[in-house]
Design a protein around this motif. Structure first.
Motif, mmCIF file in Angstrom:
data_model
loop_
_atom_site.group_PDB
_atom_site.id
_atom_site.type_symbol
_atom_site.label_atom_id
_atom_site.label_comp_id
_atom_site.label_asym_id
_atom_site.label_seq_id
_atom_site.Cartn_x
_atom_site.Cartn_y
_atom_site.Cartn_z
ATOM 1 N N ILE A 1 -32.022 10.721 -43.094
ATOM 2 C CA ILE A 1 -32.761 11.877 -43.610
ATOM 3 C C ILE A 1 -34.251 11.533 -43.656
ATOM 4 O O ILE A 1 -34.641 10.494 -44.190
ATOM 5 N N VAL A 2 -35.071 12.395 -43.105
ATOM 6 C CA VAL A 2 -36.521 12.176 -43.095
ATOM 7 C C VAL A 2 -37.196 13.242 -43.951
ATOM 8 O O VAL A 2 -36.672 14.339 -44.119
ATOM 9 N N PRO A 3 -38.349 12.935 -44.524
ATOM 10 C CA PRO A 3 -39.026 13.896 -45.405
ATOM 11 C C PRO A 3 -39.522 15.127 -44.654
ATOM 12 O O PRO A 3 -39.789 15.082 -43.446
ATOM 13 N N THR A 4 -39.661 16.213 -45.402
ATOM 14 C CA THR A 4 -40.316 17.413 -44.870
ATOM 15 C C THR A 4 -41.744 17.533 -45.382
ATOM 16 O O THR A 4 -42.546 18.268 -44.806
ATOM 17 N N THR A 5 -42.056 16.839 -46.470
ATOM 18 C CA THR A 5 -43.383 16.951 -47.064
ATOM 19 C C THR A 5 -44.436 16.276 -46.204
ATOM 20 O O THR A 5 -44.150 15.307 -45.495
ATOM 21 N N GLU A 6 -45.653 16.797 -46.264
ATOM 22 C CA GLU A 6 -46.767 16.199 -45.531
ATOM 23 C C GLU A 6 -47.492 15.181 -46.408
ATOM 24 O O GLU A 6 -47.495 15.283 -47.633
ATOM 25 N N TYR A 7 -48.110 14.201 -45.757
ATOM 26 C CA TYR A 7 -48.878 13.175 -46.464
ATOM 27 C C TYR A 7 -50.362 13.494 -46.314
ATOM 28 O O TYR A 7 -50.935 13.345 -45.232
ATOM 29 N N PRO A 8 -51.012 13.949 -47.398
ATOM 30 C CA PRO A 8 -52.427 14.318 -47.289
ATOM 31 C C PRO A 8 -53.298 13.119 -46.892
ATOM 32 O O PRO A 8 -53.073 11.994 -47.352
ATOM 33 N N LYS A 9 -54.292 13.378 -46.090
ATOM 34 C CA LYS A 9 -55.176 12.301 -45.650
ATOM 35 C C LYS A 9 -55.916 11.655 -46.819
ATOM 36 O O LYS A 9 -56.236 10.468 -46.786
ATOM 37 N N ASP A 10 -56.201 12.447 -47.852
ATOM 38 C CA ASP A 10 -56.943 11.912 -48.995
ATOM 39 C C ASP A 10 -56.024 11.630 -50.188
ATOM 40 O O ASP A 10 -56.472 11.597 -51.326
ATOM 41 N N PHE A 11 -54.742 11.418 -49.916
ATOM 42 C CA PHE A 11 -53.773 11.194 -50.992
ATOM 43 C C PHE A 11 -54.190 10.019 -51.882
ATOM 44 O O PHE A 11 -54.293 10.141 -53.102
ATOM 45 N N LEU A 12 -54.434 8.877 -51.267
ATOM 46 C CA LEU A 12 -54.777 7.688 -52.053
ATOM 47 C C LEU A 12 -56.122 7.842 -52.748
ATOM 48 O O LEU A 12 -56.274 7.473 -53.920
ATOM 49 N N SER A 13 -57.106 8.396 -52.055
ATOM 50 C CA SER A 13 -58.427 8.536 -52.671
ATOM 51 C C SER A 13 -58.379 9.533 -53.831
ATOM 52 O O SER A 13 -59.072 9.349 -54.841
ATOM 53 N N PHE A 14 -57.550 10.576 -53.715
ATOM 54 C CA PHE A 14 -57.405 11.529 -54.813
ATOM 55 C C PHE A 14 -56.907 10.825 -56.064
ATOM 56 O O PHE A 14 -57.464 11.013 -57.165
ATOM 57 N N TRP A 15 -55.889 9.992 -55.909
ATOM 58 C CA TRP A 15 -55.324 9.327 -57.090
ATOM 59 C C TRP A 15 -56.205 8.190 -57.583
ATOM 60 O O TRP A 15 -56.292 7.937 -58.793
ATOM 61 N N GLU A 16 -56.886 7.512 -56.698
ATOM 62 C CA GLU A 16 -57.823 6.471 -57.138
ATOM 63 C C GLU A 16 -58.931 7.070 -57.995
ATOM 64 O O GLU A 16 -59.300 6.517 -59.047
ATOM 65 N N LYS A 17 -59.453 8.213 -57.575
ATOM 66 C CA LYS A 17 -60.500 8.882 -58.348
ATOM 67 C C LYS A 17 -59.956 9.401 -59.668
ATOM 68 O O LYS A 17 -60.622 9.303 -60.712
ATOM 69 N N SER A 18 -58.761 9.961 -59.661
ATOM 70 C CA SER A 18 -58.163 10.501 -60.884
ATOM 71 C C SER A 18 -57.925 9.415 -61.917
ATOM 72 O O SER A 18 -58.243 9.573 -63.104
ATOM 73 N N ILE A 19 -57.362 8.298 -61.472
ATOM 74 C CA ILE A 19 -57.063 7.200 -62.395
ATOM 75 C C ILE A 19 -58.360 6.556 -62.887
ATOM 76 O O ILE A 19 -58.495 6.213 -64.069
ATOM 77 N N SER A 20 -59.322 6.394 -61.994
ATOM 78 C CA SER A 20 -60.603 5.820 -62.392
ATOM 79 C C SER A 20 -61.278 6.674 -63.456
ATOM 80 O O SER A 20 -61.843 6.159 -64.442
ATOM 81 N N LYS A 21 -61.203 7.971 -63.281
ATOM 82 C CA LYS A 21 -61.802 8.898 -64.241
ATOM 83 C C LYS A 21 -61.120 8.780 -65.600
ATOM 84 O O LYS A 21 -61.774 8.763 -66.650
#
Length: 430
Positions: free
Chosen positions: A127-147
């Motif tokens: 079984i493979v995922p249907t969801t897409e992996y956003p290009k800025d996924f990691l940077s979004f969470w790095e900024k959120s956690i840093s904030k």
């Protein structure tokens, strides 16, 4: 891939589950249904037969109706007949793609109706995922956690005397979470004796009631935090949380889903990561052994937090939620809270929500797991469908151990905490 099947066969053969039947009680009537493979796993194109047995008092003849189709989706086949035989089989057909095929059967006579189901797996390791992996996924969470980390913890402990024992003290712990200075809460246990100790963070399942603490493993000289994801103290009267359950708050899982920065779980996730900061701030922590543990919503948060904070060095996830949300849009089951199922499709199948959910999909966090994990779920789970769970599990490249309960539904079975707690204890570095 074949190891998964071998592990499941081994589990079946070693007799961890004496009964291979799904049992539903309704008066004296019991309905049992099970696929004809002991491990409940089939190859694509292979036919599955569901074996049904009925026990208890029934009249000479009763009505049988059944539906067969992919889990959580519209049935492919429906039929009914009358029978006087208490044992019979139903031809389930097969699947042409990896997934799960469910047979739901209903036995009725007079005012008595009993329903039960069983779910066969077809090459689930593919079984493979249907969801897409956003290009800025990691940077979004790095900024959120840093904030969020720019806000001091301001950790506060309140001793709960009536829960303390000779071996550990119990506290309500609270700390500042995000830029809005909301506080996060939980139950913290710390061993009484002096020394340095490993720690376990346990993440909560869905709901609005707080946990009483991870006391079983706390007794092993381990620091524990049981988190409460909502911004309320955990020591208020039960009536307060009961009222939450009867209020619109119970729909928190959908709040803000139209904007990735406003979705409720953004605050939840930052609070989970800052719980790691709390553990590392404790003088009693040994500084190296930290495990995460969770079931359902908590299983999702265990994977998410471990993915975001590399100081966690092992994880447990039982029947994780929030996996592959968009499965429903591709003709198969998606993860809790089921944004795109038939009930919710009209409200949430919008471009705004579709832009938000990839940033919160466990599949995308699972891609970045780098530490050993212990995972467990059942094939009959309707809340966190196994199709969605495999979509996340299959992308994990780190060391992983799986314990499948084929007949398992959405609950914690006694074997699961026993096995996972022992796995954590055995994994801690001495």
């Amino acid at each position: 891939m074949r190891n998964l099947r071998v592990d499941i066969v081994r589990i079946i053969l070693t007799g961890l589950f004496a009964s291979q039947f799904i049992v539903c009680y309704g008066g004296d009537l019991k309905v049992n249904i099970v696929p004809d493979h002991n491990d409940w796993i089939y190859n694509i194109g292979e036919n599955v037969t569901f074996k049904v047995s009925i026990s208890g008092d029934t009249p000479g003849q009763f009505s049988v109706s059944y539906e067969i189709g992919p889990e959580k989706m519209t049935a492919w086949k429906e039929d009914s007949f009358n029978s006087s035989n208490k044992e019979f089989i139903i031809d389930g057909g097969t699947m042409k793609v990896p997934g799960f095929l469910r047979c739901t059967i209903t036995i009725s006579f007079g005012d008595i109706t009993q329903e039960e189901y069983a779910t066969a797996a077809f090459q689930p390791w593919e079984i493979v995922p249907t969801t897409e992996y956003p290009k800025d996924f990691l940077s979004f969470w790095e900024k959120s956690i840093s904030k969020a980390r720019k806000i001091p913890l301001d950790t506060q402990l309140t001793l709960i005397k009536d829960k303390c024992t000779d071996t550990y003290n119990v506290y309500q712990v609270s700390y500042l979470n995000d830029e809005y200075k909301n506080r996060s809460y939980g139950i913290l246990t710390i061993p009484v004796k002096s020394g340095k100790f490993p720690a376990v963070i346990r993440f909560p399942g869905a709901g609005v009631h707080p946990s009483g603490g991870n006391l079983a493993i706390a007794d092993k000289n381990i620091i524990t935090i049981d988190l409460y994801i909502h911004p309320f103290p955990v020591l208020w009267e039960k009536k307060f949380y009961d009222n939450l359950r009867e209020s619109p708050y119970i729909d928190y899982k959908f709040w803000g889903a139209y904007n990735r920065d406003a979705y409720y779980f953004r605050r939840v996730i930052s609070g989970c990561v800052k719980a790691v900061d709390v553990i590392f701030s404790l003088s009693q922590f040994d500084g190296k052994n930290l495990a995460s543990w969770g079931s359902s919503q908590g299983g999702a948060l265990s994977i998410i937090t471990t993915s975001l904070d590399k100081r966690i060095n092992m994880l447990v996830a039982l029947c994780p939620a929030m996996c592959d949300f968009t499965g429903y849009l591709h003709g198969r089951a998606g993860g809790w809270p089921h944004f795109f199922n038939q009930e919710n499709m009209e409200k949430y199948n919008t471009q705004d929500v579709l832009n938000t959910v990839p940033y919160y999909d466990v599949v995308n966090f699972a891609r970045n797991i780098t530490v050993p994990g212990f995972y467990s779920w059942g094939f009959n789970d309707e809340t966190t469908p196994p199709t969605s769970i495999y979509a996340a599990y299959n992308v994990i490249k780190a060391s992983k151990q799986v314990f499948i309960i084929p007949e398992g539904k959405h609950r914690i079975y006694p074997e699961q905490p026993k096995k996972t707690n022992q796995w954590i204890l055995d994994s801690f570095q001495k």
